[in-house]
Design a protein around this motif. Structure first.
Motif, PDB file in Angstrom:
ATOM      1  N   LEU A  98       6.009  -4.994   4.814  1.00 46.01           N
ATOM      2  CA  LEU A  98       6.413  -3.676   5.300  1.00 46.01           C
ATOM      3  C   LEU A  98       7.239  -3.809   6.572  1.00 46.01           C
ATOM      4  O   LEU A  98       6.972  -4.660   7.415  1.00 46.01           O
ATOM      5  CB  LEU A  98       5.159  -2.847   5.599  1.00 46.01           C
ATOM      6  N   ASP A 156       8.839  -4.883   0.992  1.00 45.25           N
ATOM      7  CA  ASP A 156       8.553  -4.025  -0.162  1.00 45.25           C
ATOM      8  C   ASP A 156       8.951  -2.586   0.120  1.00 45.25           C
ATOM      9  O   ASP A 156       9.343  -1.852  -0.768  1.00 45.25           O
ATOM     10  CB  ASP A 156       7.057  -4.078  -0.502  1.00 45.25           C
ATOM     11  N   SER A 168       0.725  -7.214   6.814  1.00 45.01           N
ATOM     12  CA  SER A 168       1.879  -6.913   5.967  1.00 45.01           C
ATOM     13  C   SER A 168       3.116  -6.554   6.797  1.00 45.01           C
ATOM     14  O   SER A 168       4.228  -6.579   6.293  1.00 45.01           O
ATOM     15  CB  SER A 168       1.558  -5.748   5.027  1.00 45.01           C
ATOM     16  N   ILE A 181       1.622  -2.671  -1.689  1.00 44.80           N
ATOM     17  CA  ILE A 181       2.745  -3.369  -1.078  1.00 44.80           C
ATOM     18  C   ILE A 181       2.236  -4.552  -0.265  1.00 44.80           C
ATOM     19  O   ILE A 181       1.116  -4.542   0.256  1.00 44.80           O
ATOM     20  CB  ILE A 181       3.600  -2.441  -0.202  1.00 44.80           C
ATOM     21  N   TYR A 228      -1.387   0.932  -0.121  1.00 44.21           N
ATOM     22  CA  TYR A 228      -2.143  -0.323  -0.141  1.00 44.21           C
ATOM     23  C   TYR A 228      -3.375  -0.213  -1.039  1.00 44.21           C
ATOM     24  O   TYR A 228      -4.194  -1.123  -1.063  1.00 44.21           O
ATOM     25  CB  TYR A 228      -2.600  -0.689   1.276  1.00 44.21           C
ATOM     26  N   LEU A 273       8.830   1.992   6.257  1.00 46.33           N
ATOM     27  CA  LEU A 273       8.155   3.240   6.603  1.00 46.33           C
ATOM     28  C   LEU A 273       8.902   3.836   7.785  1.00 46.33           C
ATOM     29  O   LEU A 273       8.835   3.320   8.894  1.00 46.33           O
ATOM     30  CB  LEU A 273       6.695   2.948   6.962  1.00 46.33           C
TER      31      LEU A 273
END
Lengths: 343, 380
Positions: B96, B159, B115, B93, B208, B162
Motif C-alpha cells: 500500500l 496494490d 504493507s 492487499i 485487508y 489510499l
C-alpha cells in the motif's frame, strides 16, 4: 550577415542536439534505468524490470514530448509578441493570457470557499483545470481582440493586456485570502508548473491545438518581418495590419493558452528563448528565427526538465524554479559577452 | 475558422466530462448482500457478498456529488459482473501507498502496517514503529502529497494507493489511476461526528479482510468515548470556550456544525460559536472575535503554537483575551514525532476518546483526577 549555408549547418547541429537531449531526458529520472534497458523499453522489447517499461512508456516519453511542445510553443509565442509589440520585454504573459488562465484555475480550486460548493461542482472532472484555464485565457483573449479592433495603437493593446493581468491577479488574491490552506497549496502547486502529468490522450488534444498555433505562426512570418520596420512602414508596403495583428494574437493565445492550461504557467521560456536565439544566430529574419526559436525552446525545456528530475535522487524540483535559475544567468552571460542586445 | 476549431475542441472537452457524469448513474449489482453495520460514519458503506464486497464512498470531499464504487474481490475468486465505474481491487492487499498520516494509526492498530511501502513527506510521520521502517528504507519517500513522485511509485507498484481529495481536482491521482495503480479515496475527514471519523478504520480494514478486528477496536473506542461523554454531562457548569487563531487579520474559527464544535459539546462546554451552522471553518475579523470571546474562560485549539510568547509574534491582539491573561490557552502540540510532525494530526482521527478526555480534563478537571492530558497542553 552569414550566408544561408552557415544557417543550414546550425540547424543540423541544433536538430542533433535536440535528439540528444530527448534521449538524455528519457534516460534520466528518479529511478535509475540502465541505458540498454531504456533503449529496449523505447523499442518495445522487454526490460529487466517490468515496471521500467511502464515508467519509460507511460511517464517519461509523454513528459519528454510535453517538454518539447511547451518549450517550442512558448518560445514561438514569445517571439511573436516581441516582434508585434516591438518590445524586448514582451512575452505570452503580457496580453493577460496567462493571468486569464490563472483566474480560471483559481475559481475552480478556491472558488468553493467564496461561492459555496455548487460552483466547484460544475467543474469536477479530470479535465476541470484544463477547461478552466482554457476558458480563462480565451475570455481574456476575446476582450483583447474586441478592444484591439477599436484601439489602433499596438502599445495601447500592450498596456490594456497588462491591466487585464492586474485585474485578474487581484481577483485571484481575493480568492486566496478566503481559501483553506489545502486549497491554497493546490493552487500554488499548479502555479509552479508541471510537465509530468499528462497521459497520451491528453497529450494528443494538447498537440492538436498546439499544432494549429504553430501553423498560424508560420503563416505570419512575412508579416512579422515587415512589422520589424515599424507599423507605418509596414502599412506603406501594403501589409494588412489589422489581419496580421489578429493572426499573430490568435497564434500566441492558442500556444500560450493551451500550454498554461496543460502544464501550468511556465515562466521565463517565452521571454528568454527568443533573446537567446537572436544572440546566437545574430539575425532578425523570422524565416531563420522562428524555426531556430522552435528548436532552441524545445532543447532548453528538455534540459531544464532533466535537471528538475534531479537524476538518481528521490526528489524532484518544480520546473519553474529551474527554467529561471538556469535560464536567466545564461541570458546575462550572453548579453555581457556580446555587449549589446540584438533586437 | 480558427475560432471554430477552438470552439469545437472546447466542446469535445466539455462533452467528455459530461459523459463521465452520466455513466456514474447506471445502477449495478442486483445480488443480495449484507450491509456492514456503520453507526456514525456517513461517508461510506460496505456490502458483503459471497465472494466479494462492494465499498461505496459517497463523501470523498465536502459537498461531493460523485460516488465512488470499489469492488473488493478476494484473490483467486472470479470478478463479478460490474459496471465500468466500479474499480476492482484484489484483496487482501499486500502492499500500500498512503498519503495521509491519519491512515497510519489504522494500519498499526489492524496489524497491517508492514504493507505500507511508500509515503510522501515521511517527515510528518510520528509513529516510532513506522519511523523505523522509513529509516530502514522499507518505506520509500515519495516527495510531496500533491506531486507524488510517479516514477518511484510505478517502481514500487503497490496494490493500491489510499489517497484523499480536497475538492476532486487532483491531476496526480487521476494520472496514477490511468497508469494502472488503483486509487481509493478516503473521506474520513469530511465526517462531522468524531466517532464517524474513527469508524473509517472499518473502511481500511475491508481491504485487508480485517473487519472483525476493526469492529472490536472501534467498539472499545466508542465505549470509552461515550463513557467520558456521560461523565461530563453530570456537571452542571458549562465553561465558555473560544477556538482558532488569526492569520493577518482573518480569524479562522471552527463552525458550529464542525466536528470540533461536536467535541466541545460532548465535553459539556459552552462553545461561543455553537449557533453557527457552518460545518467547516468560518473566517471572521479580529474585532468580531474579540467582542464575542474576550471573556471566554478557555481558549482551546489555538493553532500550532508551543508557547504563549510565540503567539504574540503572530498577533499582538491575542493578549487582550481573558483566557490568554489567565493562562488558559491550550493547543494540541504536546506530542511530536522525531521530525516535528504533530501526533494530534496523525492519531487524533482514530482516537476521539483521547481528544474528548483531554477536553473534559481541561474544562472539568475534577472529573478525571488521574488522567493526564494526551494531545493538548497548556501554553506557558
Amino acid at each position: 550577415m552569414p550566408d544561408t549555408k552557415t544557417y543550414k549547418l546550425s540547424f543540423i547541429v541544433l536538430t542533433l542536439v535536440l535528439l540528444l537531449c530527448f534521449f538524455a531526458n528519457i534516460s534520466l529520472g528518479s529511478v535509475f534505468i540502465p541505458f540498454q534497458d531504456v533503449f529496449n523499453g523505447l523499442i518495445g522489447n522487454p526490460t529487466e524490470n517490468e515496471s521500467w517499461q511502464y515508467i519509460i512508456h507511460e511517464y517519461r516519453l509523454p513528459k519528454a514530448f510535453t517538454a518539447i511542445i511547451v518549450g517550442s510553443g512558448l518560445g514561438v509565442s514569445g517571439l511573436l509578441m516581441q516582434t508585434l509589440f516591438r518590445n524586448p520585454l514582451a512575452g505570452p504573459f503580457v496580453l493577460g493570457i496567462t493571468s486569464g488562465s490563472s483566474l480560471g484555475v483559481a475559481l475552480v480550486i478556491m472558488g468553493a470557499s467564496l461561492f459555496g460548493g455548487a460552483f466547484a461542482g460544475i467543474f469536477v472532472s479530470k479535465w476541470s483545470i484544463v477547461i478552466a484555464a482554457s476558458l480563462g485565457s480565451f475570455a481574456v483573449l476575446l476582450l483583447v481582440l474586441i478592444i484591439s479592433n477599436k484601439v489602433r495603437d499596438t502599445m495601447a493593446i500592450l498596456i490594456i493586456g497588462l491591466m487585464f493581468g492586474s485585474i485578474t491577479s487581484a481577483t485571484v488574491s481575493v480568492l486566496s485570502y478566503f481559501s483553506s490552506a489545502e486549497e491554497l497549496k493546490q493552487y500554488i502547486f499548479w502555479g509552479l508548473g508541471s510537465i509530468g502529468n499528462l497521459t497520451w490522450d491528453e497529450l494528443f488534444i494538447f498537440f492538436i491545438i498546439y499544432a494549429i498555433g504553430i501553423i498560424v505562426s508560420l503563416i505570419c512570418i512575412k508579416a512579422l518581418n515587415t512589422l520589424l520596420l515599424g507599423e507605418n512602414y509596414a502599412k506603406s508596403l501594403g501589409l494588412n495590419l489589422k489581419t496580421s495583428r489578429l493572426l499573430i494574437i490568435i497564434a500566441t493565445s492558442l500556444l500560450a493558452g493551451t500550454i498554461t492550461a496543460f502544464a501550468g504557467p511556465i515562466v521565463f521560456i517565452g521571454l528568454a528563448i527568443p533573446h537567446m536565439t537572436r544572440q546566437l544566430f545574430n539575425t532578425s529574419n523570422h524565416k531563420i528565427l522562428l524555426p531556430a526559436v522552435f528548436l532552441f525552446g524545445a532543447i532548453v525545456m528538455l534540459i531544464c526538465d532533466s535537471i528538475a528530475q534531479l537524476p538518481s535522487s528521490d526528489l524532484t524540483l518544480p520546473i519553474n524554479a529551474i527554467t529561471s535559475l538556469i535560464g536567466a544567468p545564461v541570458i546575462i552571460w550572453l548579453l555581457v559577452r556580446k555587449r549589446k542586445m540584438v533586437f | 475558422m480558427r475560432f471554430l476549431t477552438l470552439l469545437v475542441t472546447y466542446s469535445i472537452l466539455l462533452s467528455s466530462c459530461k459523459q463521465e457524469k452520466q455513466q456514474a448513474a447506471i445502477p449495478i449489482n442486483k445480488l443480495e448482500g449484507t450491509q456492514e453495520i456503520i453507526s456514525y460514519a456517513k461517508g461510506f458503506s460496505i456490502t458483503n457478498y459471497k465472494n466479494h464486497k462492494r465499498v461505496v464512498v459517497n463523501s470523498a470531499w465536502p459537498n461531493s456529488d460523485k460516488v465512488f464504487t470499489y469492488l473488493l474481490v478476494n484473490k483467486g475468486e472470479k470478478t463479478p459482473e460490474h459496471d465500468i465505474n466500479s474499480k476492482i481491487i484484489k484483496i487482501p492487499i499486500k502492499t500500500l501507498v498512503a498519503v495521509s498520516t491519519t491512515n497510519i494509526p489504522a494500519l498499526e492498530y489492524l496489524g497491517v502496517d508492514n504493507s505500507l511501502i511508500g509515503f510522501p513527506n515521511t517527515k510528518y510521520i510520528c509513529s516510532e514503529k513506522i519511523r523505523k521502517r522509513v529509516d530502514n528504507g522499507d518505506i520509500k519517500e515519495l516527495g510531496n502529497d500533491l506531486e507524488l513522485n510517479i516514477e518511484l511509485l510505478l517502481e514500487l507498484n503497490p496494490d493500491m494507493v489510499l489517497g484523499f481529495s480536497v475538492n476532486g481536482v487532483d491531476k496526480k491521482l487521476d494520472q496514477i489511476e490511468q497508469l494502472g495503480v488503483p486509487v481509493v479515496l478516503d473521506g474520513s475527514w469530511t465526517e462531522q461526528h468524531p466517532l464517524g471519523r474513527a469508524e473509517w478504520i472499518k473502511f481500511v480494514a475491508a481491504f485487508y479482510n480485517k473487519e472483525k478486528e476493526a469492529d472490536s477496536i472501534f467498539k472499545t473506542i466508542e465505549t470509552d468515548y461515550l463513557k467520558a461523554k456521560e461523565a461530563a454531562k453530570t456537571v452542571a457548569r458549562k465553561p465558555t470556550v473560544m477556538s482558532g487563531s488569526t492569520f493577518k487579520d482573518i480569524w479562522s474559527i471552527p463552525g458550529g456544525e464542525s466536528f470540533i464544535a461536536k467535541y466541545l459539546e460532548d465535553a459539556n462546554t459552552n462553545y461561543l460559536w455553537k449557533e453557527n451552522d457552518n460545518n467547516g471553518s468560518i473566517q471572521l475579523n479580529f474585532e468580531n472575535v474579540l467582542e464575542k470571546a474576550q471573556n471566554a474562560e478557555f481558549w482551546i485549539g489555538a493553532g500550532n503554537f508551543d508557547a504563549k510568547e510565540d503567539m504574540l509574534q503572530g498577533h499582538k491582539g491575542y493578549a487582550f483575551f481573558n483566557a490568554y491573561k489567565n493562562n488558559q490557552v491550550y493547543s494540541y502540540t504536546k506530542r511530536k514525532g522525531a521530525k516535528d510532525g504533530l501526533l494530534y494530526y496523525e492519531l487524533g482521527t482514530l482516537r476521539p476518546d483521547l481528544i474528548l478526555k483531554d477536553l473534559i480534563k481541561i474544562a472539568h478537571p475534577e472529573l478525571l483526577n488521574d488522567y493526564e492530558l494526551f494531545f493538548f497542553k497548556r501554553l506557558e
